[in-house]
Design an enzyme around this catalytic site. Sequence first.
Site, PDB file in Angstrom:
ATOM      1  N   GLY A   8      31.215  -7.852  -2.361  1.00 29.28           N
ATOM      2  CA  GLY A   8      31.444  -7.990  -0.695  1.00 29.28           C
ATOM      3  C   GLY A   8      29.909  -7.529  -0.442  1.00 29.28           C
ATOM      4  N   ARG A  11      27.943  -8.478   3.888  1.00 31.95           N
ATOM      5  CA  ARG A  11      27.914  -7.819   5.131  1.00 31.95           C
ATOM      6  C   ARG A  11      28.286  -5.971   4.876  1.00 31.95           C
ATOM      7  NH1 ARG A  11      32.668 -10.169   8.521  1.00 31.95           N
ATOM      8  NH2 ARG A  11      33.915  -9.771   6.783  1.00 31.95           N
ATOM      9  N   VAL A  60      37.479 -11.486  -5.834  1.00 30.19           N
ATOM     10  CA  VAL A  60      37.526 -10.619  -7.012  1.00 30.19           C
ATOM     11  C   VAL A  60      38.775 -10.099  -7.575  1.00 30.19           C
ATOM     12  CG1 VAL A  60      35.077  -9.569  -6.572  1.00 30.19           C
ATOM     13  CG2 VAL A  60      37.288  -8.613  -5.659  1.00 30.19           C
ATOM     14  N   ASN A  86      32.208  -2.974  -4.253  1.00 28.95           N
ATOM     15  CA  ASN A  86      32.064  -2.650  -3.179  1.00 28.95           C
ATOM     16  C   ASN A  86      33.375  -3.286  -2.374  1.00 28.95           C
ATOM     17  OD1 ASN A  86      31.053  -1.573  -0.118  1.00 28.95           O
ATOM     18  ND2 ASN A  86      30.844  -3.866  -0.233  1.00 28.95           N
ATOM     19  N   SER A 139      36.637   5.951  -0.728  1.00 28.54           N
ATOM     20  CA  SER A 139      36.576   6.231   0.753  1.00 28.54           C
ATOM     21  C   SER A 139      37.049   7.750   0.842  1.00 28.54           C
ATOM     22  CB  SER A 139      37.670   5.579   1.685  1.00 28.54           C
ATOM     23  OG  SER A 139      37.941   5.734   2.599  1.00 28.54           O
ATOM     24  N   TYR A 152      45.474   1.292   2.091  1.00 25.70           N
ATOM     25  CA  TYR A 152      43.931   1.339   1.954  1.00 25.70           C
ATOM     26  C   TYR A 152      43.841   2.880   1.260  1.00 25.70           C
ATOM     27  CZ  TYR A 152      38.963   1.457   3.079  1.00 25.70           C
ATOM     28  OH  TYR A 152      37.805   1.526   2.937  1.00 25.70           O
ATOM     29  N   ALA A 154      45.763   4.600  -0.569  1.00 28.26           N
ATOM     30  CA  ALA A 154      46.357   4.622  -1.927  1.00 28.26           C
ATOM     31  C   ALA A 154      45.457   3.745  -2.966  1.00 28.26           C
ATOM     32  CB  ALA A 154      47.727   3.837  -1.989  1.00 28.26           C
ATOM     33  N   LYS A 156      42.102   3.326  -2.565  1.00 24.55           N
ATOM     34  CA  LYS A 156      40.753   4.159  -2.609  1.00 24.55           C
ATOM     35  C   LYS A 156      41.171   5.275  -3.657  1.00 24.55           C
ATOM     36  CE  LYS A 156      38.290   1.340  -0.257  1.00 24.55           C
ATOM     37  NZ  LYS A 156      37.032   0.566  -0.937  1.00 24.55           N
TER      38      LYS A 156
END
Length: 242
Positions: A8, A11, A60, A86, A139, A152, A154, A156
């Site tokens: 990733g 950006r 990935v 990332n 995160s 999200y 969960a 992280k």
Amino acid sequence: MSSVIVTGGSRGIGRGIVERFAADGYDVVVNFVRDRAAADEAVELAEAAGVDAIPVQADVADPEDAARLVERAVEAFGGVDHLVNNAGIDQHVHTENLDPGDFDRVMDVNVNGAFNVTKYARRSLVESDADASVTNVSSILAFEGAAVECHYAASKSGLLGLTKSHASDFAPDVRVNAIAPGHVETDMTSDRTPEEKAEELAGIPVGRYGQPEDIAHAAAFLRDAGFVTGETLNVNGGELMR
């Protein structure tokens, strides 16, 4: 010269990490999925720092793509010395409206993706002459949860367990750590309303959003911190204190 794969990397936080590692003299593999133009820009920025860089398109979450990503890195630079996992996707939706397929896709990219690339990079990392490392980008939501991003959060959280497990599994050859960013200004957060931004900023003691370079500084620290493994570095402007 040492090399790094940044998944990733085209950006946002990923690009910030690409720029920092390039500035520090590392050849860079910029992984991307769809936006080839953004990946090419990231490669140009890295090359402007005097290193070599290549873009590699790969999802990935797909084990075959992850294996090919690592193969391209080894072909280009002779091996992989550092890996930054990332790549991640997000979605704002309450549980009752969340499609199970969307839940699975977030988990596939954010957790399975990190596992896949690390699995295939492991041999090259172990054989590296550098102080090899893996850094997983988690995160703050791994600790706080999120009403509209349960999948999200969960995913992280899952990365933190993966980090400790791999740190134990790969020791002493490869150090494995995580970064847990707070609110960082990227494309992923560009849809916030003024009211949402004001509320978020009120909860950040340093009084500003993080920037990709803030996370890149942390990634560089963990890359060089030879006596640190199995740890999570919180980079959130003090937000987790609240």
